[in-house]
Design a protein around this motif. Structure first.
Motif, PDB file in Angstrom:
ATOM      1  N   VAL A  68       0.840  -1.195   0.000  1.00  0.00           N
ATOM      2  CA  VAL A  68       0.000   0.000   0.000  1.00  0.00           C
ATOM      3  C   VAL A  68       0.877   1.248   0.000  1.00  0.00           C
ATOM      4  CG1 VAL A  68      -1.622   1.356   1.404  1.00  0.00           C
ATOM      5  CG2 VAL A  68      -2.059  -1.072   0.975  1.00  0.00           C
ATOM      6  N   GLY A  69       1.937   1.240   0.793  1.00  0.00           N
ATOM      7  CA  GLY A  69       2.872   2.373   0.788  1.00  0.00           C
ATOM      8  C   GLY A  69       3.475   2.597  -0.584  1.00  0.00           C
ATOM      9  N   ASP A  70       3.852   1.509  -1.243  1.00  0.00           N
ATOM     10  CA  ASP A  70       4.402   1.620  -2.597  1.00  0.00           C
ATOM     11  C   ASP A  70       3.376   2.187  -3.566  1.00  0.00           C
ATOM     12  OD1 ASP A  70       6.824   0.574  -1.728  1.00  0.00           O
ATOM     13  OD2 ASP A  70       6.450  -1.434  -2.548  1.00  0.00           O
ATOM     14  N   LEU A  71       2.123   1.739  -3.451  1.00  0.00           N
ATOM     15  CA  LEU A  71       1.070   2.231  -4.343  1.00  0.00           C
ATOM     16  C   LEU A  71       0.820   3.720  -4.126  1.00  0.00           C
ATOM     17  CD1 LEU A  71      -1.376  -0.790  -4.133  1.00  0.00           C
ATOM     18  CD2 LEU A  71       0.081  -0.156  -6.070  1.00  0.00           C
ATOM     19  N   ILE A  72       0.864   4.147  -2.890  1.00  0.00           N
ATOM     20  CA  ILE A  72       0.707   5.575  -2.595  1.00  0.00           C
ATOM     21  C   ILE A  72       1.838   6.362  -3.241  1.00  0.00           C
ATOM     22  CG2 ILE A  72       0.799   7.294  -0.738  1.00  0.00           C
ATOM     23  CD1 ILE A  72      -0.787   5.204   0.974  1.00  0.00           C
ATOM     24  N   ASP A  73       3.060   5.843  -3.138  1.00  0.00           N
ATOM     25  CA  ASP A  73       4.206   6.507  -3.772  1.00  0.00           C
ATOM     26  C   ASP A  73       4.058   6.549  -5.292  1.00  0.00           C
ATOM     27  OD1 ASP A  73       5.440   7.084  -1.366  1.00  0.00           O
ATOM     28  OD2 ASP A  73       6.810   5.357  -1.452  1.00  0.00           O
ATOM     29  N   TYR A  74       3.618   5.436  -5.878  1.00  0.00           N
ATOM     30  CA  TYR A  74       3.403   5.425  -7.328  1.00  0.00           C
ATOM     31  C   TYR A  74       2.417   6.520  -7.724  1.00  0.00           C
ATOM     32  CZ  TYR A  74       5.845   1.022  -8.383  1.00  0.00           C
ATOM     33  OH  TYR A  74       6.793   0.047  -8.577  1.00  0.00           O
ATOM     34  N   ARG A  75       1.288   6.593  -7.029  1.00  0.00           N
ATOM     35  CA  ARG A  75       0.268   7.587  -7.366  1.00  0.00           C
ATOM     36  C   ARG A  75       0.793   9.007  -7.160  1.00  0.00           C
ATOM     37  NH1 ARG A  75      -5.332   6.052  -4.765  1.00  0.00           N
ATOM     38  NH2 ARG A  75      -6.213   7.023  -6.612  1.00  0.00           N
ATOM     39  N   LYS A  76       1.546   9.204  -6.099  1.00  0.00           N
ATOM     40  CA  LYS A  76       2.120  10.524  -5.826  1.00  0.00           C
ATOM     41  C   LYS A  76       3.035  10.968  -6.965  1.00  0.00           C
ATOM     42  CE  LYS A  76       4.985  12.904  -2.432  1.00  0.00           C
ATOM     43  NZ  LYS A  76       5.759  12.742  -1.208  1.00  0.00           N
ATOM     44  N   ASN A  77       3.670  10.001  -7.616  1.00  0.00           N
ATOM     45  CA  ASN A  77       4.594  10.294  -8.709  1.00  0.00           C
ATOM     46  C   ASN A  77       3.953  10.168 -10.087  1.00  0.00           C
ATOM     47  OD1 ASN A  77       7.320  10.918  -7.523  1.00  0.00           O
ATOM     48  ND2 ASN A  77       6.777   9.061  -6.394  1.00  0.00           N
ATOM     49  N   GLY A  78       2.625  10.226 -10.135  1.00  0.00           N
ATOM     50  CA  GLY A  78       1.927  10.301 -11.404  1.00  0.00           C
ATOM     51  C   GLY A  78       1.584   8.990 -12.081  1.00  0.00           C
ATOM     52  N   TYR A  79       1.786   7.867 -11.411  1.00  0.00           N
ATOM     53  CA  TYR A  79       1.417   6.578 -11.997  1.00  0.00           C
ATOM     54  C   TYR A  79      -0.087   6.361 -11.861  1.00  0.00           C
ATOM     55  CZ  TYR A  79       6.183   4.739 -12.458  1.00  0.00           C
ATOM     56  OH  TYR A  79       7.467   4.511 -12.833  1.00  0.00           O
ATOM     57  N   ASP A  80      -0.683   5.688 -12.843  1.00  0.00           N
ATOM     58  CA  ASP A  80      -2.050   5.219 -12.743  1.00  0.00           C
ATOM     59  C   ASP A  80      -1.999   3.877 -12.031  1.00  0.00           C
ATOM     60  OD1 ASP A  80      -3.118   7.357 -14.269  1.00  0.00           O
ATOM     61  OD2 ASP A  80      -2.520   6.324 -16.100  1.00  0.00           O
ATOM     62  N   VAL A  81      -2.902   3.671 -11.095  1.00  0.00           N
ATOM     63  CA  VAL A  81      -2.939   2.430 -10.324  1.00  0.00           C
ATOM     64  C   VAL A  81      -4.361   1.889 -10.346  1.00  0.00           C
ATOM     65  CG1 VAL A  81      -2.648   1.408  -8.030  1.00  0.00           C
ATOM     66  CG2 VAL A  81      -1.058   3.181  -8.796  1.00  0.00           C
ATOM     67  N   VAL A  82      -4.489   0.596 -10.552  1.00  0.00           N
ATOM     68  CA  VAL A  82      -5.788  -0.071 -10.499  1.00  0.00           C
ATOM     69  C   VAL A  82      -5.615  -1.374  -9.721  1.00  0.00           C
ATOM     70  CG1 VAL A  82      -5.500  -1.345 -12.675  1.00  0.00           C
ATOM     71  CG2 VAL A  82      -7.787  -0.787 -11.861  1.00  0.00           C
ATOM     72  N   ILE A  83      -6.651  -1.760  -8.992  1.00  0.00           N
ATOM     73  CA  ILE A  83      -6.661  -3.039  -8.280  1.00  0.00           C
ATOM     74  C   ILE A  83      -7.575  -3.971  -9.055  1.00  0.00           C
ATOM     75  CG2 ILE A  83      -7.290  -4.239  -6.156  1.00  0.00           C
ATOM     76  CD1 ILE A  83      -6.684  -1.581  -4.672  1.00  0.00           C
ATOM     77  N   ALA A  84      -7.062  -5.109  -9.478  1.00  0.00           N
ATOM     78  CA  ALA A  84      -7.838  -6.100 -10.223  1.00  0.00           C
ATOM     79  C   ALA A  84      -8.290  -7.190  -9.252  1.00  0.00           C
ATOM     80  CB  ALA A  84      -6.997  -6.692 -11.356  1.00  0.00           C
ATOM     81  N   ALA A  85      -9.518  -7.079  -8.775  1.00  0.00           N
ATOM     82  CA  ALA A  85     -10.077  -8.018  -7.813  1.00  0.00           C
ATOM     83  C   ALA A  85     -10.707  -9.204  -8.546  1.00  0.00           C
ATOM     84  CB  ALA A  85     -11.126  -7.313  -6.962  1.00  0.00           C
ATOM     85  N   VAL A  86     -10.685 -10.355  -7.919  1.00  0.00           N
ATOM     86  CA  VAL A  86     -11.272 -11.554  -8.528  1.00  0.00           C
ATOM     87  C   VAL A  86     -12.576 -11.880  -7.809  1.00  0.00           C
ATOM     88  CG1 VAL A  86     -10.948 -13.990  -9.099  1.00  0.00           C
ATOM     89  CG2 VAL A  86      -8.984 -12.439  -9.099  1.00  0.00           C
ATOM     90  N   GLU A  87     -13.654 -11.835  -8.561  1.00  0.00           N
ATOM     91  CA  GLU A  87     -14.972 -12.147  -8.018  1.00  0.00           C
ATOM     92  C   GLU A  87     -14.961 -13.540  -7.398  1.00  0.00           C
ATOM     93  OE1 GLU A  87     -18.390 -13.072 -10.780  1.00  0.00           O
ATOM     94  OE2 GLU A  87     -18.911 -11.043 -10.116  1.00  0.00           O
TER      95      GLU A  87
END
Length: 141
Positions: A68-87
């Motif tokens: 989660v910390g890494d994802l926050i950093d990615y978003r802060k640096n302009g990366y698009d982030v998506v979570i692919a959940a499995v039904e």
């Protein structure tokens, strides 16, 4: 300065079940759409694989927090982030409840969540790109 990479500044969080569907961890469970990961790679998405949903939470808790910390950093640096959940998988295969709690604890919004259905109806590459489109909207800092 951030160097550009082959992921086109896009990251998809995926379940171990999607990356390793033949693993003995999952027994005879129906595999997810097989072209999902291929479609991500073809479109330049980087992949962050979460720990197996069948593992004990205590053994995965710290890795989830770091992710989660890494994802926050990615978003802060302009990366698009998506979570692919499995039904139909516990925690949607990506520890979604735990990730949501971590984002909330840190005062950040959860990235967009796309649900993958194991019936292969969502495997068409055009539909996949459309499903991932919400992740390309501007991210909050």
């Amino acid at each position: 300065m951030i160097r550009e990479d082959l992921r086109s500044r896009r990251i998809a969080v995926v379940a171990d079940f999607v990356v390793n569907p033949g693993s003995a961890l999952y027994g005879r469970r129906q595999a997810p759409p097989t072209d999902f990961v291929d479609a991500l790679i073809t479109r330049g998405w980087g992949i962050m694989k979460m720990p197996p949903h069948v593992a004990k939470f205590e053994s995965c808790e710290r890795l989830i927090e770091v992710s989660v910390g890494d994802l926050i950093d990615y978003r802060k640096n302009g990366y698009d982030v998506v979570i692919a959940a499995v039904e139909d998988l516990p925690q949607q295969g990506v520890w979604l409840d735990a990730m949501t709690a971590c984002f909330r604890k840190l005062g950040k919004d959860l990235p967009p969540v796309v649900t993958i259905r194991p019936d292969a109806a969502a495997t068409d590459a055009d539909l996949l790109e459309t499903a991932l489109a919400p992740a390309t909207c501007p991210q909050p800092e």
